[in-house]
Design a protein around this motif. Structure first.
Motif, PDB file in Angstrom:
ATOM      1  N   ARG A 109     -13.913  21.702  10.610  1.00  0.00           N
ATOM      2  CA  ARG A 109     -13.602  20.269  10.732  1.00  0.00           C
ATOM      3  C   ARG A 109     -12.717  20.052  11.956  1.00  0.00           C
ATOM      4  O   ARG A 109     -12.007  20.947  12.381  1.00  0.00           O
ATOM      5  N   ARG A 110     -12.757  18.818  12.474  1.00  0.00           N
ATOM      6  CA  ARG A 110     -12.072  18.529  13.739  1.00  0.00           C
ATOM      7  C   ARG A 110     -10.595  18.942  13.718  1.00  0.00           C
ATOM      8  O   ARG A 110     -10.113  19.637  14.607  1.00  0.00           O
ATOM      9  N   GLU A 111      -9.858  18.530  12.661  1.00  0.00           N
ATOM     10  CA  GLU A 111      -8.425  18.845  12.649  1.00  0.00           C
ATOM     11  C   GLU A 111      -8.188  20.341  12.486  1.00  0.00           C
ATOM     12  O   GLU A 111      -7.188  20.878  12.939  1.00  0.00           O
ATOM     13  N   VAL A 112      -9.136  21.026  11.863  1.00  0.00           N
ATOM     14  CA  VAL A 112      -9.003  22.481  11.681  1.00  0.00           C
ATOM     15  C   VAL A 112      -9.181  23.190  13.017  1.00  0.00           C
ATOM     16  O   VAL A 112      -8.367  24.032  13.410  1.00  0.00           O
ATOM     17  N   VAL A 113     -10.225  22.822  13.762  1.00  0.00           N
ATOM     18  CA  VAL A 113     -10.460  23.514  15.038  1.00  0.00           C
ATOM     19  C   VAL A 113      -9.332  23.172  16.024  1.00  0.00           C
ATOM     20  O   VAL A 113      -8.898  24.021  16.814  1.00  0.00           O
ATOM     21  N   GLU A 114      -8.789  21.950  15.932  1.00  0.00           N
ATOM     22  CA  GLU A 114      -7.663  21.596  16.809  1.00  0.00           C
ATOM     23  C   GLU A 114      -6.425  22.425  16.472  1.00  0.00           C
ATOM     24  O   GLU A 114      -5.748  22.936  17.363  1.00  0.00           O
ATOM     25  N   ASP A 115      -6.164  22.584  15.171  1.00  0.00           N
ATOM     26  CA  ASP A 115      -5.005  23.390  14.774  1.00  0.00           C
ATOM     27  C   ASP A 115      -5.215  24.861  15.123  1.00  0.00           C
ATOM     28  O   ASP A 115      -4.265  25.564  15.491  1.00  0.00           O
ATOM     29  N   ALA A 116      -6.464  25.322  14.993  1.00  0.00           N
ATOM     30  CA  ALA A 116      -6.749  26.717  15.361  1.00  0.00           C
ATOM     31  C   ALA A 116      -6.466  26.916  16.850  1.00  0.00           C
ATOM     32  O   ALA A 116      -5.874  27.925  17.257  1.00  0.00           O
ATOM     33  N   ALA A 117      -6.848  25.939  17.674  1.00  0.00           N
ATOM     34  CA  ALA A 117      -6.608  26.030  19.116  1.00  0.00           C
ATOM     35  C   ALA A 117      -5.107  26.062  19.408  1.00  0.00           C
ATOM     36  O   ALA A 117      -4.628  26.850  20.227  1.00  0.00           O
ATOM     37  N   LYS A 118      -4.344  25.215  18.698  1.00  0.00           N
ATOM     38  CA  LYS A 118      -2.882  25.180  18.899  1.00  0.00           C
ATOM     39  C   LYS A 118      -2.273  26.528  18.540  1.00  0.00           C
ATOM     40  O   LYS A 118      -1.387  27.034  19.230  1.00  0.00           O
ATOM     41  N   ASP A 190     -10.362  28.331   9.882  1.00  0.00           N
ATOM     42  CA  ASP A 190      -9.576  27.866   8.730  1.00  0.00           C
ATOM     43  C   ASP A 190      -8.374  28.780   8.499  1.00  0.00           C
ATOM     44  O   ASP A 190      -7.284  28.324   8.182  1.00  0.00           O
ATOM     45  N   VAL A 191      -8.596  30.081   8.685  1.00  0.00           N
ATOM     46  CA  VAL A 191      -7.505  31.044   8.504  1.00  0.00           C
ATOM     47  C   VAL A 191      -6.451  30.824   9.590  1.00  0.00           C
ATOM     48  O   VAL A 191      -5.256  30.699   9.316  1.00  0.00           O
ATOM     49  N   LEU A 192      -6.925  30.709  10.827  1.00  0.00           N
ATOM     50  CA  LEU A 192      -6.003  30.550  11.958  1.00  0.00           C
ATOM     51  C   LEU A 192      -5.211  29.247  11.861  1.00  0.00           C
ATOM     52  O   LEU A 192      -4.037  29.190  12.212  1.00  0.00           O
ATOM     53  N   ALA A 193      -5.865  28.210  11.341  1.00  0.00           N
ATOM     54  CA  ALA A 193      -5.217  26.905  11.221  1.00  0.00           C
ATOM     55  C   ALA A 193      -4.297  26.845   9.997  1.00  0.00           C
ATOM     56  O   ALA A 193      -3.690  25.817   9.727  1.00  0.00           O
ATOM     57  N   GLY A 194      -4.250  27.961   9.255  1.00  0.00           N
ATOM     58  CA  GLY A 194      -3.354  28.024   8.102  1.00  0.00           C
ATOM     59  C   GLY A 194      -3.926  27.337   6.870  1.00  0.00           C
ATOM     60  O   GLY A 194      -3.217  27.111   5.903  1.00  0.00           O
ATOM     61  N   ARG A 195      -5.223  26.974   6.888  1.00  0.00           N
ATOM     62  CA  ARG A 195      -5.819  26.321   5.714  1.00  0.00           C
ATOM     63  C   ARG A 195      -6.145  27.348   4.633  1.00  0.00           C
ATOM     64  O   ARG A 195      -6.091  27.066   3.458  1.00  0.00           O
ATOM     65  N   VAL A 196      -6.527  28.546   5.033  1.00  0.00           N
ATOM     66  CA  VAL A 196      -6.831  29.620   4.081  1.00  0.00           C
ATOM     67  C   VAL A 196      -5.966  30.813   4.464  1.00  0.00           C
ATOM     68  O   VAL A 196      -6.129  31.367   5.546  1.00  0.00           O
ATOM     69  N   PRO A 197      -4.982  31.176   3.628  1.00  0.00           N
ATOM     70  CA  PRO A 197      -4.125  32.300   4.015  1.00  0.00           C
ATOM     71  C   PRO A 197      -4.871  33.632   3.980  1.00  0.00           C
ATOM     72  O   PRO A 197      -5.806  33.792   3.196  1.00  0.00           O
TER      73      PRO A 197
END
Ligand code: UDP
Length: 239
Positions: A109-118, A190-197
């Motif tokens: 999802r958009r916010e997930v890929v953005e957070d992964a990039a950050k 999802d893991v990188l964005a902290g959504r799935v530990p």
């Protein structure tokens, strides 16, 4: 060197060797397609000729999954080291930051890929993220998505659409992206964005990451039921 599981080849390699193969592809060799193979994919490939030929044609089939190592040990094979998709993805990002290779993140999802990039930017401050885009597009948009990736002058493309969507995208549109290294990374954003530990290191180091995932996401039990079937069949089959 490869080892075959129910007619699906897996490369007996280390993370370091995989990084060397990626470097070669970026510095002028043929584009490198990396696919992470686990027991579930091996079982799926039996009934899915497209997936089977996709894996067979990939430049690098990494042994992602402790089930492959167990099966190999049980039948006296040579596979001893797991190279997980997410670990190789992160190792490639680290190398990309060091060498100025441009990466593109496609999927989730958009916010997930953005957070992964950050998160990648935070871990590897010198990394160049050439572009990103979410993974929710219609099949007939795939070509224009591939054109966006090409326009960003991408060296490494990471595709996180899950299976078999990511394999289909890579098979049909991978070449059009012009990327030198292409890799499907499943739920890694999802893991990188902290959504799935991720599992605690202690569990990971003894090969129990799957057990932790099952505890967090119990609906995976049906998918994981493939493991005992896989073990029994590979040991009997012996190739
Ligand atoms: N996803 C996506 N587009 C879709 C369906 C899924 O981008 O149409 C993403 C989803 O948001 C998640 C990833 O694909 O980030 C799938 O992760 P999963 O852990 O299910 O992958 P797998 O276990 O198949 O490798």
């Amino acid at each position: 060197m490869t080892e075959t599981f129910l007619d699906v080849p897996v490369d007996v390699i280390t993370t370091e060797a995989a990084l060397e193969a990626a470097s070669a592809a970026i510095s002028g060799g043929a584009p490198l397609l990396v696919v992470a193979v686990n027991p579930e994919k091996v079982i799926k490939a039996e009934h899915d000729p497209d997936l089977r030929s996709f894996i067979a044609q990939a430049g690098l089939r990494i042994p992602d999954g402790v089930g492959l190592i167990i099966a190999s040990r049980l039948r006296g094979g040579r596979l001893r080291e797991r190279v997980t998709g997410i670990d190789l993805f992160l190792a490639l990002c680290e190398r990309a930051a060091a060498h100025g290779w441009r990466i593109y993140l496609l999927g989730a999802r958009r916010e997930v890929v953005e957070d992964a990039a950050k998160e990648l930017q935070h871990r590897f401050p010198r990394i160049t993220i050439a572009g990103l885009r979410d993974g929710y597009f219609a099949p007939d948009e795939a070509q224009s998505v591939a054109d966006e990736v090409a326009a960003a002058r991408t060296d490494l493309l990471f595709v996180a659409l899950g299976s078999p969507l990511q394999e289909n995208f890579l098979r049909r549109s991978g070449e059009r992206t012009g990327a030198r290294v292409l890799m499907g990374v499943g739920g890694s954003f999802d893991v990188l964005a902290g959504r799935v530990p991720r599992a605690p290191q202690a569990m990971r180091s003894v090969g129990l990451e799957w057990l932790y995932r099952l505890y967090r996401e119990p609906w995976r039990i049906r998918r994981m039921a493939a493991l005992p079937v896989f073990l029994l069949r590979t040991v009997r089959h012996r190739s």
